[in-house]
Design a protein around this motif. Sequence first.
Motif, short mmCIF file in Angstrom:
data_model
loop_
_atom_site.label_atom_id
_atom_site.label_comp_id
_atom_site.label_asym_id
_atom_site.label_seq_id
_atom_site.Cartn_x
_atom_site.Cartn_y
_atom_site.Cartn_z
N UNK A 3 0.83 -1.21 0.00
CA UNK A 3 0.00 0.00 0.00
C UNK A 3 0.86 1.25 0.00
N UNK A 4 1.88 1.26 0.85
CA UNK A 4 2.79 2.42 0.91
C UNK A 4 3.50 2.62 -0.42
N UNK A 5 3.90 1.51 -1.04
CA UNK A 5 4.62 1.60 -2.31
C UNK A 5 3.74 2.23 -3.38
N UNK A 6 2.52 1.71 -3.54
CA UNK A 6 1.66 2.21 -4.60
C UNK A 6 1.20 3.64 -4.34
N UNK A 7 0.94 3.99 -3.09
CA UNK A 7 0.55 5.38 -2.78
C UNK A 7 1.68 6.34 -3.12
N UNK A 8 2.91 5.96 -2.79
CA UNK A 8 4.06 6.81 -3.08
C UNK A 8 4.27 6.97 -4.57
N UNK A 9 4.15 5.87 -5.32
CA UNK A 9 4.35 5.93 -6.78
C UNK A 9 3.29 6.82 -7.43
N UNK A 48 -0.33 11.67 3.07
CA UNK A 48 -0.93 10.37 2.71
C UNK A 48 0.09 9.27 2.50
N UNK A 49 1.37 9.62 2.30
CA UNK A 49 2.40 8.59 2.18
C UNK A 49 2.66 7.90 3.52
N UNK A 50 2.60 8.69 4.60
CA UNK A 50 2.97 8.17 5.90
C UNK A 50 1.78 7.65 6.70
N UNK A 51 0.62 8.26 6.55
CA UNK A 51 -0.56 7.90 7.33
C UNK A 51 -1.53 7.14 6.44
N UNK A 53 -4.24 5.81 7.27
CA UNK A 53 -5.62 6.06 7.66
C UNK A 53 -6.25 7.19 6.88
N UNK A 54 -5.45 7.99 6.22
CA UNK A 54 -5.95 9.10 5.41
C UNK A 54 -6.18 8.61 3.99
N UNK A 55 -7.36 8.80 3.42
CA UNK A 55 -7.61 8.38 2.04
C UNK A 55 -6.66 9.06 1.06
N UNK A 56 -6.29 8.33 0.02
CA UNK A 56 -5.35 8.87 -0.96
C UNK A 56 -5.90 10.12 -1.63
N UNK A 57 -7.22 10.15 -1.83
CA UNK A 57 -7.83 11.32 -2.47
C UNK A 57 -7.67 12.58 -1.63
#
Length: 227
Positions: A3-9, A48-51, A53-57
């Motif tokens: 999840x962290x990987x895809x959110x960061x990318x 949103x990269x670190x938390x 619990x916060x939606x990516x949007x």
Amino acid sequence: MATAFFRTVILYFLIMSGLRLMGKRQIGDLEPSDLVLTMMVSDLATVPMQDFGIPLLSGVIPILTLLALSMLLSQLSLKSLRFRALLCGTPAVLIDRGQLRQDVMRENRFTVDELLEELRIQGYCDLGAVKYAILENSGQLSILPWPREQPAAAKRLHQVVPDDTVLPYVLINDGRVLDRNLSACGKSRSWLEQELSALGYLSPKEVFLMTYEEQGGIQCLRKESAT
């Protein structure tokens, strides 16, 4: 971890795409509005990269809003000189016809030490050699010397110099053949292979950089082996 990987990318490519849309001017030099945008976007992207619990949007929408606002302000600044001056400011003349403008320096909080440092960086050790010194909106200092201090040029010496400056074509970049440049200069792969063979190369992968110029010929640099 996934999840962290895809959110960061996703956030990385979103910001890179936004900066590309803004144009090279914003990337090359940061004016006040660009600096504010960069700081805010970086802060919004890290949350949103670190938390998780916060939606990516929650990070994507504010970033898109800021990028859209920046592009809108850029368009308005192109159409209105007053708005451009309000948003980006105006250049400040610190030295005007050889006279040091102390009031302008105080307004811009520019010290004498900073001025002398900038002059030395650009190759001027004497204030008397400078006709104009302009503090640009990006914070850079533009120096215009007196004519007697300017380097000799063909125009000043009343000489006619033929314009033979041309950009060389990069044919091989780090072992990769650039077919588009090869076609642009009217050459083929077979011609390239013959030239490489004549220079002692068995493959383009052995070449770090190869350029071609109609008047200057071929320049080739062998790739060094990784250690």
